[in-house]
Scaffold this motif. Structure first.
Motif, PDB file in Angstrom:
ATOM      1  N   GLU A  88       0.953  -1.347  -0.112  1.00 50.38           N
ATOM      2  CA  GLU A  88      -0.078  -0.113  -0.083  1.00 50.38           C
ATOM      3  C   GLU A  88       0.779   1.325   0.104  1.00 50.38           C
ATOM      4  OE1 GLU A  88      -3.168   0.462  -0.278  1.00 50.38           O
ATOM      5  OE2 GLU A  88      -4.164  -1.650   0.347  1.00 50.38           O
ATOM      6  N   ASP A 108      -7.156 -15.969   4.765  1.00 51.82           N
ATOM      7  CA  ASP A 108      -7.973 -14.832   4.832  1.00 51.82           C
ATOM      8  C   ASP A 108      -7.178 -13.351   4.651  1.00 51.82           C
ATOM      9  OD1 ASP A 108     -10.519 -13.575   5.600  1.00 51.82           O
ATOM     10  OD2 ASP A 108     -10.127 -13.470   7.644  1.00 51.82           O
ATOM     11  N   LEU A 112      -8.297 -11.000   1.461  1.00 55.86           N
ATOM     12  CA  LEU A 112      -8.771  -9.975   1.702  1.00 55.86           C
ATOM     13  C   LEU A 112      -7.819  -8.598   1.547  1.00 55.86           C
ATOM     14  CD1 LEU A 112     -11.389 -10.732   4.398  1.00 55.86           C
ATOM     15  CD2 LEU A 112     -11.904 -10.412   1.847  1.00 55.86           C
ATOM     16  N   ASP A 113      -6.675  -8.767   2.252  1.00 57.33           N
ATOM     17  CA  ASP A 113      -5.629  -7.808   2.370  1.00 57.33           C
ATOM     18  C   ASP A 113      -4.823  -7.608   0.999  1.00 57.33           C
ATOM     19  OD1 ASP A 113      -6.924  -7.635   4.756  1.00 57.33           O
ATOM     20  OD2 ASP A 113      -5.282  -8.664   5.829  1.00 57.33           O
ATOM     21  N   GLU A 116      -8.103  -8.864  -2.968  1.00 68.09           N
ATOM     22  CA  GLU A 116      -9.036  -8.035  -3.017  1.00 68.09           C
ATOM     23  C   GLU A 116      -8.635  -6.564  -3.404  1.00 68.09           C
ATOM     24  OE1 GLU A 116     -12.344  -4.962  -2.856  1.00 68.09           O
ATOM     25  OE2 GLU A 116     -10.760  -5.275  -1.472  1.00 68.09           O
ATOM     26  N   PRO A 117      -7.890  -5.816  -2.944  1.00 62.91           N
ATOM     27  CA  PRO A 117      -7.219  -4.695  -3.196  1.00 62.91           C
ATOM     28  C   PRO A 117      -6.374  -4.937  -4.581  1.00 62.91           C
ATOM     29  CG  PRO A 117      -6.203  -4.995  -1.204  1.00 62.91           C
ATOM     30  CD  PRO A 117      -7.108  -6.185  -1.600  1.00 62.91           C
TER      31      PRO A 117
ATOM     32  N   SER B 121     -11.756  -0.439   0.850  1.00 58.13           N
ATOM     33  CA  SER B 121     -10.979   0.512   0.360  1.00 58.13           C
ATOM     34  C   SER B 121     -11.157   1.090  -0.930  1.00 58.13           C
ATOM     35  CB  SER B 121      -9.295   0.210   0.587  1.00 58.13           C
ATOM     36  OG  SER B 121      -9.109  -1.034   0.019  1.00 58.13           O
ATOM     37  N   THR B 122     -11.713  -0.151  -1.705  1.00 60.98           N
ATOM     38  CA  THR B 122     -11.814   0.040  -3.113  1.00 60.98           C
ATOM     39  C   THR B 122     -13.203   0.563  -3.546  1.00 60.98           C
ATOM     40  OG1 THR B 122     -12.577  -2.204  -2.671  1.00 60.98           O
ATOM     41  CG2 THR B 122     -10.455  -2.026  -3.847  1.00 60.98           C
ATOM     42  N   GLU B 128      -8.580   3.629   3.753  1.00 61.97           N
ATOM     43  CA  GLU B 128      -7.387   2.887   3.499  1.00 61.97           C
ATOM     44  C   GLU B 128      -7.405   1.341   3.252  1.00 61.97           C
ATOM     45  OE1 GLU B 128      -4.440   4.566   2.787  1.00 61.97           O
ATOM     46  OE2 GLU B 128      -4.902   6.592   3.894  1.00 61.97           O
ATOM     47  N   ILE B 129      -8.034   0.761   4.124  1.00 63.43           N
ATOM     48  CA  ILE B 129      -8.196  -0.691   3.797  1.00 63.43           C
ATOM     49  C   ILE B 129      -9.628  -1.407   3.880  1.00 63.43           C
ATOM     50  CG2 ILE B 129      -5.799  -0.691   5.122  1.00 63.43           C
ATOM     51  CD1 ILE B 129      -7.574  -1.781   7.681  1.00 63.43           C
ATOM     52  N   SER B 130      -9.684  -2.427   3.627  1.00 63.13           N
ATOM     53  CA  SER B 130     -11.121  -3.144   3.795  1.00 63.13           C
ATOM     54  C   SER B 130     -10.938  -3.916   5.180  1.00 63.13           C
ATOM     55  CB  SER B 130     -11.225  -4.054   2.409  1.00 63.13           C
ATOM     56  OG  SER B 130     -11.148  -3.383   1.341  1.00 63.13           O
ATOM     57  N   SER B 133     -13.277  -8.256   8.097  1.00 65.00           N
ATOM     58  CA  SER B 133     -12.737  -9.546   8.725  1.00 65.00           C
ATOM     59  C   SER B 133     -11.885  -9.260   9.732  1.00 65.00           C
ATOM     60  CB  SER B 133     -12.055 -10.320   7.619  1.00 65.00           C
ATOM     61  OG  SER B 133     -11.602 -11.557   8.182  1.00 65.00           O
TER      62      SER B 133
END
Lengths: 331, 303
Positions: A88, A108, A112-113, A116-117, B121-122, B128-130, B133
């Motif tokens: 990031e 996970d 997700l971290d 997904e982005p 975040s998207t 900044e983050i999703s 979870s």
């Protein structure tokens, strides 16, 4: 002094065991050296590991770039969460652990971290498939099955040191996350004998053949080439198609090779569930080829502990077992 | 040598009343924005947003460096919302900060909105983050703090997490990692509202003693009333003072502010309602909530 000679006893392969054949040409720590080279060219590249630097060849990078190496401890969730955070900020992390921990323990966080982005984090998984005799705790026999369902993730299953050396800079240069099934230590050097270059997302025909077509990835491409040579002695002419990128899969190249009367065989260092065989099978069905495909893969079961040669023989990954299977198929 | 919290507190002057008033006003507006969004859906995590509004106001109106018209400005401080369901509060803070237009808040949770129920975040500028979870935020924060420090950035990372997230092992992996790497540019804020999805925190999985846990993990730990703006600002000032003493502001102990908050804070109707993770509010009650919020704020503001 005893003069009794006994057959050398095969011992359970250590985590750092090589699957190279005795006397085979190898290259030491190709991933570590390739990462150093890539990092010399791109200051955004950083390395992380979860207490497995020495066992994933990350120690080579750590020594060359101590200020760009980050030890995250035996904490895989932190490893991949932190790799996402670093990406990031504009860095290009390569984060290493064993495949079992990346796939089973930190899924996970990868999903997700990182995925997904769609961050450029490169996940380096040691001991993919059956490359250790330590049993199910260390054998990532289903890592590709787990990861294939993750959107955005590129999956690379390299054959040898040539693949790894050429893949690393391409993984760094490609947008989005990647997963590399790492071969570490003294890694066989095989593909230098062929007119071959690793191209991310591409399958390559390594040799032609009129009777059988092998579609293989990972270390099983090495075995496929050896088996093809052995089958030639039985007057069986075998083509070998190497598919180091499992996802996205180069269906066009593979389907063109499968759309013939030749016996089609997939070979993978992975359970028969959810890996190369099913990737090929779905491409075949989707294209409506109606073509039978024979899988050579690990069985859908938890595997034994033991010596790697014993286990590869037991579960059908050895050259002898491949040859026998093909001859039986050809009747 | 490390300064104890008592010594540091003594060395730092109390926040000016004008500064406190300014942040309280921001918190008041954030609470109204949260009620506006809650009414759109008729339900939601309004209780959490009201409880965390003072923390969010202290961060956005006092602490963070950002450019409202350029949410990706490289020099910004990073605020990471780990608790994705607190997005309703975060959107309210982003509106207060001018990053999200106030008029857009009414799209909260609607199809094709940039403001989904769980923060991503998207989807949202300034997010900044999703999160969502739980237990992810602090691990990402560790990586961001490492990455910023490596690139000689003066930016800070603030991670907002909840006491429920202290159940997650990954939070403690990250806590150890932040201390090991001496991330002086990292601050965690833990919203201790003592409530989780299945009930009160001490009935779900006991997290206390929380202060001692963070201290033993090597963090500079302060525990404050998270609905007391003056206490929140003082805690941030203490951290700044320690970083100034350390000289190299990007290294040194990471800091955590443990914030005891009250679910539904500022709206007596909700403060006294039976605590629920997902609070149901009747259609006719939204106006009452707004009136109570305004009356309460004006009552103390004029005092």
């Amino acid at each position: 002094m005893s003069t009794v000679t006994t057959k050398p006893k095969l011992k359970t392969s250590a985590m750092i065991a090589s699957f190279a054949d005795p006397g085979q040409k190898t290259t030491s720590a190709p991933f570590g050296h390739a990462l150093v080279k890539a990092a010399e060219a791109d200051s955004r590249i950083v390395g992380l590991t979860a207490d497995l630097g020495k066992y994933t060849d990350m120690h080579i990078f750590a020594k060359a770039f101590p200020e760009r190496f980050f030890q995250m401890g035996m904490a895989e969730q932190l490893l991949f969460g932190a790799a996402a955070g670093m990406a990031e900020t504009g860095l290009i992390p390569f984060a290493s652990t064993y495949s079992v921990f990346a796939a089973r323990r930190a899924y996970d966080f990868l999903c997700l971290d990182i995925a997904e982005p769609n961050l450029n984090v490169n996940i380096i998984g040691g001991l993919p498939g059956l490359t250790t005799g330590y049993g199910p705790s260390h054998q990532a026999t289903e890592d590709m099955a787990i990861f294939r369902g993750m959107p955005n993730l590129t999956i690379v299953d390299p054959c040898d040191s040539v693949d790894i050396e050429q893949a690393v800079p391409q993984l760094a240069a490609s947008d989005g996350p990647t997963y590399l099934r790492l071969l570490r230590g003294n890694v066989p050097t095989v593909l230098d004998e062929y007119d071959y270059k690793f191209e991310l997302g591409k399958a390559k025909v390594l040799r032609g053949g009129n009777d059988v077509v092998f579609v293989s990835s990972g270390l099983m491409t090495m075995r496929a080439l050896q088996a093809a040579d052995a089958l030639a002695k039985h007057n069986v002419d075998v083509a070998v198609v190497h598919t180091p990128t499992i996802k996205p899969f180069d269906s066009a190249t593979v389907l063109a090779e499968l759309n013939t009367d030749r016996l089609a065989v997939t070979l993978e260092n992975h359970t028969v569930v959810g890996g190369l065989f099913e990737t090929v099978a779905s491409a075949v069905v989707t294209a409506g080829l109606g073509k039978r495909v024979v899988p050579i893969a690990l069985p859908d079961q938890f595997l034994d502990a033991g010596a790697l040669p014993t286990l590869h023989e037991r579960y059908g990954l050895s050259v002898d077992r491949i040859v026998a299977k093909v001859l039986a198929e050809l009747g | 040598m490390t300064l104890s919290s008592v010594e540091t507190a003594a060395a730092v002057a109390a926040p000016e009343p004008e500064r406190i008033d300014r942040i309280r006003a921001a918190a008041y507006r954030i609470r109204h924005y949260a009620l506006t969004m809650g009414e759109v859906q008729g339900q939601g995590y309004v209780g959490q947003a009201l409880g965390a509004a003072d923390m969010l106001a202290a961060v956005y109106a006092d602490q963070l460096s950002y450019r409202a018209d350029d949410p990706h400005w490289e020099g910004r401080d990073r605020f990471l919302l780990s608790t994705g369901h607190y997005a309703i509060g975060h959107y309210a803070a982003l509106a207060e900060a001018g990053i999200v237009p106030v008029a857009e808040l009414e799209t909260y949770g609607s199809d094709d909105s940039r403001l989904p129920m769980s923060g991503m975040s998207t989807y949202t500028p300034g997010m900044e983050i999703s999160g969502g979870s739980l237990g992810h935020g602090l691990t990402i924060a560790v990586g961001m703090a490492l990455g910023l420090r490596l690139q000689s950035s003066a930016s800070r990372v603030i991670n907002f997490l909840s006491d429920g997230e202290l159940d997650e092992g990954s939070t403690w992996e990250a806590a150890m990692g932040a201390h090991h790497h001496q991330l002086g540019n990292l601050t965690a804020m833990v919203d201790i509202n003592a409530l989780q999805a299945d009930g009160a925190t001490d009935t779900v999985l006991r997290t206390e003693p929380v202060t001692e846990k963070w201290e033993s993990f090597g963090w500079y730990t302060q525990r404050v009333d998270g609905n007391d703006v003056g206490a929140l600002l003082a805690a941030f000032d203490n951290i700044a003072a320690r970083r100034a003493v350390a000289g190299t502001s990007a290294s040194g102990q990471p800091s955590v502010i443990l914030c005891d908050t009250k679910v539904g804070r500022g709206v007596p109707l909700l403060e006294t309602r039976e605590k629920a993770h997902f609070m149901r509010i009747e259609e006719h009650e939204w106006q009452i909530c707004r009136e109570q919020l305004t009356a309460g704020y004006e009552g103390t503001a004029s005092a």
